[in-house]
Design an enzyme around this catalytic site. Structure first.
Site, mmCIF file in Angstrom:
data_model
loop_
_atom_site.group_PDB
_atom_site.id
_atom_site.type_symbol
_atom_site.label_atom_id
_atom_site.label_comp_id
_atom_site.label_asym_id
_atom_site.label_seq_id
_atom_site.Cartn_x
_atom_site.Cartn_y
_atom_site.Cartn_z
ATOM 1 N N LYS A 156 0.858 -1.185 0.000
ATOM 2 C CA LYS A 156 0.000 0.000 0.000
ATOM 3 C C LYS A 156 0.893 1.234 0.000
ATOM 4 O O LYS A 156 1.685 1.438 0.914
ATOM 5 C CB LYS A 156 -0.890 -0.012 1.245
ATOM 6 C CG LYS A 156 -1.787 1.206 1.352
ATOM 7 C CD LYS A 156 -2.719 1.071 2.548
ATOM 8 C CE LYS A 156 -3.645 2.255 2.664
ATOM 9 N NZ LYS A 156 -4.540 2.118 3.827
ATOM 10 N N LYS A 175 -1.996 -1.572 -3.950
ATOM 11 C CA LYS A 175 -2.845 -0.395 -3.909
ATOM 12 C C LYS A 175 -2.013 0.870 -4.021
ATOM 13 O O LYS A 175 -0.988 0.938 -3.337
ATOM 14 C CB LYS A 175 -3.602 -0.428 -2.576
ATOM 15 C CG LYS A 175 -4.485 0.747 -2.319
ATOM 16 C CD LYS A 175 -5.100 0.635 -0.949
ATOM 17 C CE LYS A 175 -5.869 1.914 -0.701
ATOM 18 N NZ LYS A 175 -6.247 2.079 0.667
HETATM 19 C C1 PBG Z 1 -7.395 3.244 5.533
HETATM 20 C C2 PBG Z 1 -7.643 3.207 4.069
HETATM 21 C C3 PBG Z 1 -7.440 4.207 3.087
HETATM 22 C C4 PBG Z 1 -7.929 3.690 1.889
HETATM 23 C C5 PBG Z 1 -8.392 2.402 2.167
HETATM 24 N N1 PBG Z 1 -8.190 2.117 3.514
HETATM 25 C C6 PBG Z 1 -6.940 5.602 3.194
HETATM 26 C C7 PBG Z 1 -5.568 5.894 3.534
HETATM 27 O O1 PBG Z 1 -4.727 5.013 3.698
HETATM 28 O O2 PBG Z 1 -5.314 7.073 3.688
HETATM 29 C C8 PBG Z 1 -7.959 4.413 0.568
HETATM 30 C C9 PBG Z 1 -8.977 3.922 -0.383
HETATM 31 C C10 PBG Z 1 -9.265 4.812 -1.528
HETATM 32 O O3 PBG Z 1 -8.623 5.854 -1.771
HETATM 33 O O4 PBG Z 1 -10.209 4.472 -2.253
HETATM 34 N N2 PBG Z 1 -6.070 3.268 5.912
#
Ligand code: PBG
Length: 327
Positions: A196, A249
């Site tokens: 991520k 992601k």
């Molecule tokens: C929580 C989380 C996030 C997303 C999914 N789970 C936000 C982040 O990490 O700031 C982002 C999902 C999206 O942008 O569609 N940590």
């Protein structure tokens, strides 16, 4: 070597039946997961401004939404919650009557066959908006793991089918796996947000989930977008800790990571086509600058072609409808 004129690649493009027959990558509603935002209160269906078509739903509206999702042939939803209150330790994240825990019960009671996947993180629930416990100017990795474990357990107890730890703390998959195993949830799989990245494409989500960090940023825990080899190490680490499905992601700027992960690992791979990727398309489509249906299906197919088995996308309902019309 067979070359032109003996070889003519256009022969296989003569008509739709032949093109369909040799198509390498198939996209179907059954590949998709639909994210949903749930909120406390009654009779709420509030549009999320930067994400046209996406709403904050109170539990009384949730049923209609998940029924639609299931009827479209989409196998599951990924839940995000807006808590009633925020505090430094994100306590609603692991409250048995938290918004997610209640939403899981509502869905599982009505549609037991719809997969309910839950995001395990604290950022929506903490007043500072970070994904872990803040300790001075650091995020305390190991202390946070305990709260993730509690959150995952509370989701499993409410009936979640798949747990998806997303906070990017080291050891989070192991912590969640251990907690689930100790409490008789050995059968519940973990979909790990493994690679991520610290992405600006989460912008619209942070508006939707009210989860922007109040100071600083997430770069000490989420990955540097420049690092592909490190992404593979993150994925390997999560596999070693017991991840059943690994996620990359965002999706579109990271197709190379998906492709490399596909070559290296045999685990199912999920790609998260994130909020900013959705908003870009919606904005261009609203201006009639692109054909939304064709652009979206092309991008989702590209994510699948790169190697993702599962695509988490806010376009899931639209895509399922478009794909239905084509068959
Ligand atoms: C929580 C989380 C996030 C997303 C999914 N789970 C936000 C982040 O990490 O700031 C982002 C999902 C999206 O942008 O569609 N940590």
């Amino acid at each position: 070597m067979v070359a032109f004129p003996a070889m003519r690649l256009r022969r296989l493009r003569e008509g739709e039946p032949l093109r369909t027959l040799i198509r390498e990558t198939k996209l179907s509603a059954t590949d998709l997961i639909y994210p949903i935002f749930v909120t406390h209160g009654r009779d709420l269906r509030e549009p999320v401004a930067p994400m046209p078509g996406i709403y904050h739903l109170s539990l009384d509206h949730l049923l209609a939404e998940v029924t639609e999702v299931a009827d479209l042939g989409i196998p599951g939803v990924l839940l995000f919650g807006l808590p009633a209150h925020k505090d430094p330790l994100g306590s609603e994240a692991y409250d048995e009557h938290g918004i997610i825990q209640e939403a899981i019960r509502v869905i599982k009671q009505a549609i037991p066959n719809l997969l309910v996947i839950t995001d395990v993180c604290l950022c929506q629930y903490t007043d500072h908006g970070h994904c872990g416990i803040v300790d001075g100017d650091r995020i305390n990795n190991d202390a946070t793991l305990e709260l993730y474990a509690q959150t995952a357990l509370s989701h499993a107890e409410a009936g979640a089918d798949v747990i998806a730890p997303s906070g990017m703390m080291d050891g989070q998959v192991r912590a969640v796996r251990t907690a689930l195993d100790e409490h008789d949830f050995k059968h519940i799989p973990i979909m790990a947000y493994a690679a991520k990245h610290a992405s600006a494409f989460y912008g619209p989500f942070r508006i939707a989930a009210d989860s922007a960090p109040q100071y600083g940023d997430r770069r000490s825990y989420q990955m540097d977008p420049a690092n592909g080899r490190m992404a593979l190490r993150e994925i390997q680490a999560d596999i070693d800790e017991g991840a059943d499905i690994v996620m990359i992601k965002p999706a579109l700027a990271y197709l190379d990571v998906i492709a490399r992960a596909r070559d290296r690992f045999d685990h199912p791979i999920a790609a998260y086509n994130v909020s900013g990727e959705y908003s870009l398309i919606k904005a261009a489509a609203a201006n009639e600058w692109i054909n939304e249906e064709e652009v979206t299906l092309e991008l989702l197919t590209g994510i699948r072609r790169a190697g993702a088995d599962i695509v988490i996308t806010y376009h899931a309902k639209d895509a399922a409808r478009w794909l239905m019309d084509r068959t």
